[in-house]
Design a protein around this motif. Structure first.
Motif, PDB file in Angstrom:
ATOM      1  N   VAL A 184       0.838  -1.209   0.000  1.00  0.00           N
ATOM      2  CA  VAL A 184       0.000   0.000   0.000  1.00  0.00           C
ATOM      3  C   VAL A 184       0.868   1.254   0.000  1.00  0.00           C
ATOM      4  N   ILE A 185       1.869   1.241   0.860  1.00  0.00           N
ATOM      5  CA  ILE A 185       2.767   2.405   0.910  1.00  0.00           C
ATOM      6  C   ILE A 185       3.858   2.158  -0.126  1.00  0.00           C
ATOM      7  N   GLN A 186       3.876   3.000  -1.158  1.00  0.00           N
ATOM      8  CA  GLN A 186       4.723   2.748  -2.320  1.00  0.00           C
ATOM      9  C   GLN A 186       5.781   3.836  -2.500  1.00  0.00           C
ATOM     10  N   GLU A 187       5.464   5.005  -1.975  1.00  0.00           N
ATOM     11  CA  GLU A 187       6.300   6.165  -2.267  1.00  0.00           C
ATOM     12  C   GLU A 187       7.636   6.063  -1.527  1.00  0.00           C
ATOM     13  N   LYS A 188       8.729   6.216  -2.265  1.00  0.00           N
ATOM     14  CA  LYS A 188      10.056   5.960  -1.704  1.00  0.00           C
ATOM     15  C   LYS A 188      10.368   6.785  -0.460  1.00  0.00           C
ATOM     16  N   GLU A 189      10.084   8.087  -0.555  1.00  0.00           N
ATOM     17  CA  GLU A 189      10.410   8.952   0.584  1.00  0.00           C
ATOM     18  C   GLU A 189       9.624   8.559   1.822  1.00  0.00           C
ATOM     19  N   GLU A 190       8.380   8.197   1.575  1.00  0.00           N
ATOM     20  CA  GLU A 190       7.513   7.789   2.684  1.00  0.00           C
ATOM     21  C   GLU A 190       8.066   6.519   3.342  1.00  0.00           C
ATOM     22  N   ILE A 191       8.469   5.580   2.490  1.00  0.00           N
ATOM     23  CA  ILE A 191       9.006   4.319   3.009  1.00  0.00           C
ATOM     24  C   ILE A 191      10.268   4.600   3.822  1.00  0.00           C
ATOM     25  N   LYS A 192      11.112   5.431   3.254  1.00  0.00           N
ATOM     26  CA  LYS A 192      12.358   5.800   3.945  1.00  0.00           C
ATOM     27  C   LYS A 192      12.052   6.371   5.321  1.00  0.00           C
ATOM     28  N   GLU A 193      11.062   7.234   5.350  1.00  0.00           N
ATOM     29  CA  GLU A 193      10.725   7.880   6.624  1.00  0.00           C
ATOM     30  C   GLU A 193      10.211   6.861   7.646  1.00  0.00           C
ATOM     31  N   VAL A 242      -2.129   1.055  10.468  1.00  0.00           N
ATOM     32  CA  VAL A 242      -0.925   0.500  11.101  1.00  0.00           C
ATOM     33  C   VAL A 242      -0.413  -0.768  10.397  1.00  0.00           C
ATOM     34  N   GLY A 243      -1.348  -1.577   9.867  1.00  0.00           N
ATOM     35  CA  GLY A 243      -0.940  -2.802   9.166  1.00  0.00           C
ATOM     36  C   GLY A 243      -0.075  -2.473   7.955  1.00  0.00           C
ATOM     37  N   ASP A 244      -0.409  -1.374   7.291  1.00  0.00           N
ATOM     38  CA  ASP A 244       0.362  -0.990   6.105  1.00  0.00           C
ATOM     39  C   ASP A 244       1.754  -0.489   6.494  1.00  0.00           C
ATOM     40  N   VAL A 245       1.811   0.136   7.643  1.00  0.00           N
ATOM     41  CA  VAL A 245       3.109   0.609   8.139  1.00  0.00           C
ATOM     42  C   VAL A 245       3.981  -0.597   8.511  1.00  0.00           C
ATOM     43  N   SER A 246       3.368  -1.530   9.219  1.00  0.00           N
ATOM     44  CA  SER A 246       4.196  -2.666   9.645  1.00  0.00           C
ATOM     45  C   SER A 246       4.602  -3.527   8.446  1.00  0.00           C
ATOM     46  N   ALA A 306       2.776   4.731  13.487  1.00  0.00           N
ATOM     47  CA  ALA A 306       1.717   4.913  12.489  1.00  0.00           C
ATOM     48  C   ALA A 306       1.022   6.254  12.715  1.00  0.00           C
ATOM     49  N   GLU A 307       0.660   6.469  13.943  1.00  0.00           N
ATOM     50  CA  GLU A 307      -0.084   7.689  14.277  1.00  0.00           C
ATOM     51  C   GLU A 307       0.736   8.948  13.963  1.00  0.00           C
ATOM     52  N   GLU A 308       1.995   8.919  14.356  1.00  0.00           N
ATOM     53  CA  GLU A 308       2.853  10.086  14.134  1.00  0.00           C
ATOM     54  C   GLU A 308       2.908  10.446  12.648  1.00  0.00           C
ATOM     55  N   MET A 309       2.818   9.379  11.796  1.00  0.00           N
ATOM     56  CA  MET A 309       2.945   9.663  10.370  1.00  0.00           C
ATOM     57  C   MET A 309       1.613   9.816   9.646  1.00  0.00           C
ATOM     58  N   GLY A 310       0.547   9.868  10.402  1.00  0.00           N
ATOM     59  CA  GLY A 310      -0.761  10.113   9.788  1.00  0.00           C
ATOM     60  C   GLY A 310      -1.503   8.860   9.347  1.00  0.00           C
ATOM     61  N   TYR A 311      -1.162   7.748   9.945  1.00  0.00           N
ATOM     62  CA  TYR A 311      -1.881   6.499   9.645  1.00  0.00           C
ATOM     63  C   TYR A 311      -2.733   6.145  10.855  1.00  0.00           C
ATOM     64  N   GLU A 364     -13.274   5.972   9.201  1.00  0.00           N
ATOM     65  CA  GLU A 364     -13.067   7.308   8.619  1.00  0.00           C
ATOM     66  C   GLU A 364     -11.977   7.258   7.555  1.00  0.00           C
ATOM     67  N   LEU A 365     -12.323   6.733   6.421  1.00  0.00           N
ATOM     68  CA  LEU A 365     -11.343   6.486   5.369  1.00  0.00           C
ATOM     69  C   LEU A 365     -10.583   7.746   4.951  1.00  0.00           C
ATOM     70  N   ASN A 366     -11.249   8.896   4.984  1.00  0.00           N
ATOM     71  CA  ASN A 366     -10.610  10.110   4.474  1.00  0.00           C
ATOM     72  C   ASN A 366      -9.624  10.740   5.450  1.00  0.00           C
ATOM     73  N   LYS A 367      -9.742  10.311   6.687  1.00  0.00           N
ATOM     74  CA  LYS A 367      -8.933  10.961   7.710  1.00  0.00           C
ATOM     75  C   LYS A 367      -7.476  10.499   7.697  1.00  0.00           C
ATOM     76  N   TYR A 368      -7.250   9.242   7.260  1.00  0.00           N
ATOM     77  CA  TYR A 368      -5.908   8.657   7.360  1.00  0.00           C
ATOM     78  C   TYR A 368      -5.311   8.325   5.996  1.00  0.00           C
ATOM     79  N   LYS A 369      -3.960   8.261   5.964  1.00  0.00           N
ATOM     80  CA  LYS A 369      -3.287   7.837   4.736  1.00  0.00           C
ATOM     81  C   LYS A 369      -3.505   6.349   4.490  1.00  0.00           C
ATOM     82  N   ALA A 370      -3.440   5.586   5.554  1.00  0.00           N
ATOM     83  CA  ALA A 370      -3.713   4.130   5.545  1.00  0.00           C
ATOM     84  C   ALA A 370      -3.681   3.702   7.008  1.00  0.00           C
TER      85      ALA A 370
END
Ligand code: GLU
Length: 552
Positions: A450-459, A509-513, A486-491, A501-507
């Motif tokens: 789900v999280i594909q963007e390089k900079e985001e992944i790096k972060e 915690v599962g996507d972060v992990s 997850a929370e700190e990064m807007g997930y 609330e689909l619109n509130k978050y980027k994705a």
């Protein structure tokens, strides 16, 4: 010339059958004890159907405190191969089904009812053939191959059954003096049974598996002793299973049509017939058609296949019991941790038509069987397999046994153990990322989801190792920190919050992990990541995450 003289002329040197009757007394066993056997030809090849029969015999004999023995049927010496007996014995041993009696190596045997190799019982068969000749129940037959061929042609022309029977026989009616003359002249002959049967009459047979079956009586004067002095299967079966005091003949149902002949042989020899249990063949679904598992077409027909694949023998046996008794599955559900030896097996619950063999089901059974093994057992079995089939892998596992035990211990020994290993040949694929020498050389890539963007992944990765990763955390804390990241990064820190609330978050915690999981293992699905990190250790976790960052 009378029958007795004829018998003496043919077999001058054999013992009287009373000698064998006394030598092999009725066995002293508890009431209900089953004596049965596995009686293969020494072709070296054990078919899964043969193992199935042996398992059934091994199981019923063990459960009744009876005897299971191995008899080698080598009277057809054309089919014999070198070390064929050893191959059979090894297969039984591999499946922990060694016989109580019988052949234990190519040349040795154990037990009081031997020899257990038919080629060494020649004089026993001849003693019983002599006994039949003495009573006019067997006779020498001088018919040549050409004569037999002529008889067959005549029968076909007359649209009658083929074979050597009734009015078609020749030597059956020969005067004894003529027989004597021919024998003394050195003519070749074989010995035939003089069948008393009348095919217009029926025999009633009760088969332990097939139930009641009626057959016309046998009237074929079958060969009992061949030109090489060895018996045919039919005659050897009667003599051996009588003298070895077999109570139940458990064998393939290709022999069912021979039952009238066999019962007749037992009766004419003065023996009590055994019980018969005829097992239907194992079938395979081949594009919608049911057919027998074939040695030629199906690799899984060979017992060696299971060992090569590393499917544990326990799993194969459990699966075979599954298809042998349909109530096994319910029993297993109710008795998850019991040994299969505790299942009460019943011959008469076996299916009358062929059981369907399903490899996928077998592998599912195997996954469950392996899930109950300890890490130590998985280690030993994997090493045993890999030492033969993947030596490099065995070396990697053995290099640090304690580490490997921890790897294999991930999600094992708990309430819901991992069920991702069906065979030892799966282990490498399953643990690959836990060993750097395999992980670095694998052709897997970092494939994020789900999280594909390089900079985001790096972060995500950088923040994780700098701020949230602590190898000493317990599982709860570890997971809470993942949520914090997850929370700190807007997930969303919980999947359900995200769904609400689909619109509130980027994705969520599962996507972060998943990002972290991919960085550590290049996989989306693995067993528990907390356990994986603990086994990899702090330095390795950090180093892998850093390596991943570098590739971005
Ligand atoms: N040798 C026979 C076979 O392999 C044995 C049959 C039996 O068990 O009696 O078919």
């Amino acid at each position: 010339m009378d029958n007795k003289e004829l018998a003496n002329l043919i077999f001058p040197n054999v013992k009287d059958i009373s000698y064998y009757e006394a030598k092999y007394p009725v066995r002293d066993l508890p009431e209900g004890a089953v004596v049965s056997r596995f009686a293969p030809s020494p072709t070296g090849f054990v078919h899964i159907g043969g193992l199935y029969q042996a398992l059934v015999a091994r199981t019923v004999t063990s459960q009744t405190n009876g005897v299971f023995f191995l008899r080698i049927e080598d009277t057809d010496q054309k089919r014999e191969i070198e070390n064929g007996i050893e191959g059979i014995i090894d297969s039984l041993k591999d499946f922990d089904m060694s016989p109580d009696e019988g052949m234990i190596s190519q040349t040795e045997e154990r037990g009081e009812y031997g020899p257990y190799k038919q080629s060494e019982r020649k004089e026993i068969y001849q003693a019983y053939a002599k006994y039949l000749i003495e009573q006019g129940k067997a006779y020498p037959c001088f018919c040549t191959a050409e004569t037999l061929e002529q008889i067959r042609k005549n029968q076909e022309a007359a649209m009658e059954r083929t074979g050597y029977y009734g009015k078609w026989t020749r030597c059956r009616k020969m005067p004894l003096d003529l027989m004597k003359e021919k024998i003394e002249n050195g003519e070749n002959y074989i010995i035939r049974f003089k069948s008393p049967g009348n095919p217009d009459k029926k025999i009633k047979h009760h088969d332990v598996i097939k139930g009641n079956v009626d057959f016309p009586e046998n009237d074929q004067d079958i060969v009992i002793i061949k030109a090489d002095g060895l018996p045919t299967y039919h005659f050897a079966h009667a003599v051996d299973d009588h003298l070895m005091r077999t109570t139940h003949v458990i064998r393939s149902d290709e022999w069912l049509p021979s039952v009238p002949l066999h019962i007749q042989l037992f009766t004419e020899l003065g023996f009590k017939p055994p019980k018969y249990a005829h097992i239907a063949p194992i079938m395979k679904n081949d594009n919608g058609n049911k057919r027998k598992l074939s040695k030629r077409k199906d690799p899984e027909a060979a017992v060696s296949y299971y060992l090569e694949q590393g499917i544990p023998s326990d799993a194969v046996k459990e699966y075979l019991l599954n298809i042998a008794n349909s109530n096994f599955e319910n029993w297993r559900r109710a008795n998850k941790d019991k040994s299969i030896d505790e299942f009460e097996f019943h011959l008469n619950k076996m299916s009358v038509s062929g059981a369907l063999f399903d490899m996928i089901k077998l592998l599912d059974v195997s996954k469950i069987v392996i899930s109950k093994y300890s890490a130590e057992k998985v280690y030993n079995e994997t090493i045993k397999w890999a030492n033969v089939f993947d030596k490099d892998f065995a070396n990697i596992l053995e290099k640090d046994k304690d580490y490997t035990l921890k790897v294999l211990g991930i999600e094992r020994g708990n309430q819901k153990p991992r069920k991702d290993i069906a065979k030892w040949s799966d282990v490498k694929e399953n643990v690959l990322y836990m060993y750097n020498e395999l992980f670095e050389n694998s052709n897997e890539n970092y494939e994020f989801q789900v999280i594909q963007e390089k900079e985001e992944i790096k972060e995500v990765l950088t923040k994780y190792i700098e701020k949230y990763f602590n190898i000493d955390d317990d599982k709860q804390l570890w997971f809470d920190r993942m949520k914090d990241l997850a929370e700190e990064m807007g997930y969303a820190r919980e999947v359900k919050l995200f769904k609400a609330e689909l619109n509130k978050y980027k994705a969520h915690v599962g996507d972060v992990s998943t990002v972290i999981r991919v960085a550590l293992t290049k996989r989306h699905n693995t067993p528990d990541m907390y356990e994986i990190m603990n086994v990899l250790g702090k330095d390795e976790v950090i180093s892998r995450i850093q390596k991943c960052i570098e590739t971005l």
